[in-house]
Design a protein around this motif. Sequence first.
Motif: not given
Length: 404
Positions: A116-119, A329-330, A179-180, A168-169
């Motif tokens: 998973v990611s930290s985000l 960014k959104a 995210n990429p 990931v999101n």
Amino acid sequence: MLDIQKIRADFPILSEKVNGKPLVYFDNGATSQKPQIVIDAIAKYYQEINANIHRGVHTLSQLATDAYEISRVKIQHHINAKFSHEVLFTSGTTFGINLVANGFASILKPGDEVIVSSLEHHSNIVPWQMLCEKTGATLKVIPINENGELILESFDALLSEKTKIVTVNHISNALGIVNPIKYIIEKAHAVGAAVLIDGAQAVPHLKPDVQDLDCDFYAFSGHKMCGPTGTGILYGKEEWLNKLPPYQGGGEMIKEVTFEKTTYADLPHKFEAGTPNIAGGIVLGTAVDYLNNIGFDNIQKQEEALLAHATKRLLEIEGLKIYGTGKNKASVVSFNIDGIHPYDIGTIIDKLGIAVRTGHHCAQPIMNFFCIPGTIRASFSFYNTIEEIDTMVEAVKKAKTMLS
């Protein structure tokens, strides 16, 4: 160019007053407002075709079933899924993620790894922690940098033949970072891992093309994209959905039941036990139509302008820091003012009619990384205006003066 005032007229709540002030609604990351066409469609279902679906031969049941399945096909086309049976109706993103995590309990074994990611939102952390506890697998975490961006070199180093799923999101709910995910999907597939994308914060702003992305699963909620609450979609590739066991048992998801053995229905019904949120599923299709009629190119242009203006104006305030400063960014600005708790700012500007979110946004690891208790999050939608941003900035300045 969008006619913003005409669009705003579609949303009854935007003409409301809060604490005697015109409502400025900047909590779109939590839930979007609903246009009149969506509100009317909910009433129309209950007034004209309310019946259970897939089970009745009578006329109302057939009408409701047809409307529900037409909505599924609309969403299939919207996300460019290959088959309509790859589109599962859920109650939201959280349900979709838990469905997949539960299914992977039959696949993982001790020594396997989940990334998973930290985000991530808590809903894309906790189910995987529970899965790892159940199976003996290990949870690995992609770190972020000071801009709030994923450190891809660290992700590359985490990947191995032990990696079974990466989740990931698409867009961070707390920071607005995009995210990429195409890179992440390609790299994960190279080691044989599946990929789930949490698209909850992405679908209000863009049209995900799941075939172009090549993700294995993509989960999102309807209420963040002008649809009803309690609605959502889990897209899954046909081969993966056939591998996973049902998440729930009950009516509709079975082919045949005896006390000796039960056989399951074909996709998508295998994962849709019980009476669903029929009105919600139908009206989610209405919301998708509404957004497509406006056009996602138009939505993105409007929101990019809002983000740029908000960033510029907020940075005029001395002591204000924005979190999440990556290039992609959104329309989300997450910020704090030195020496002032975000809750206090949020409470004061609410008295001035301005709705923002304060706190950790169900993303405590992000707040821990920045060593802060939370942020003030202003999240914008295409129906918001430059003038509303200016109103918010003046309100934040006033709150700062009161609290300093």
